[in-house]
Enzyme design. Structure first.
Site: not given
Length: 187
Positions: A33, A119, A158, A168
């Site tokens: 992500h 992330e 993602h 993303d």
């Protein structure tokens, strides 16, 4: 890098309440992500506040719409390469949302049940840093070693699992360079 009891050694721990048990204990997908809060702004405490349900809706106009979300990821890799872990890898983080993934001949949903969410501090248009690629590759190697159901074919974005909703980590993410870094660490 080493993983001990679901925690990445050396990562700063900021436990998130937005987690629960995996229904089957399966860990077989790595989902990448991107996040920046507010959008396009790097650094600061806002990502950590979002993942720990402490985001101030008054701090930025954008935050009013997201402050009540209950989301998390297993790991955040900051621009300088710092790792912040919110959820142990054995637990289910709340990062994939409504999404689906083709696992061989089977279409799977409820990806949080078996996916790890990483992330990258960034957005879809800003280049990611060399430090992020190096750390992501090292973390990925550690995860591949710790979870036998995970392999390099089971790493995705993602955007690929929720294409109508998300994009993303975006076109700024260099998949070829990332895979080259994984190979460099292997040798």
């Amino acid at each position: 890098m080493c993983i001990d009891n679901g925690w990445l050694q050396g990562a700063r721990r900021v436990p998130s309440p937005n987690q629960d048990e995996r229904p089957t204990g399966e860990v077989s997908l790595l989902l990448l992500h991107a996040i920046s809060l507010p959008p396009g702004v790097f650094g600061g405490e806002h990502i950590e506040r979002l993942f720990t349900n402490r985001l101030d809706p008054e701090a930025d106009p954008f935050f009013a719409a997201i402050a009540d979300l209950r989301v998390s990821a297993h790991l955040l890799i900051r621009r300088g390469g710092e790792c912040v872990q919110f959820v142990p890898f054995e637990a289910r983080a709340w990062h994939a949302g409504r999404s689906r993934w083709r696992d061989g001949e089977v279409e799977r949903r409820a990806l949080n049940d078996f996916a790890l969410g990483i992330e990258l501090e960034g957005d879809e248009i800003s280049p990611y840093t060399g430090a992020q690629y190096r750390v992501l590759a090292a973390v990925t190697r550690a995860l591949l070693g710790a979870y036998p159901s995970l392999d390099e074919t089971r790493i995705t974005s993602h955007a690929r699992v929720a294409p109508l909703r998300k994009n993303d980590p975006g076109p700024a993410f260099d998949w070829a360079y990332f895979r080259q870094e994984i190979e460099r660490i292997r040798s």
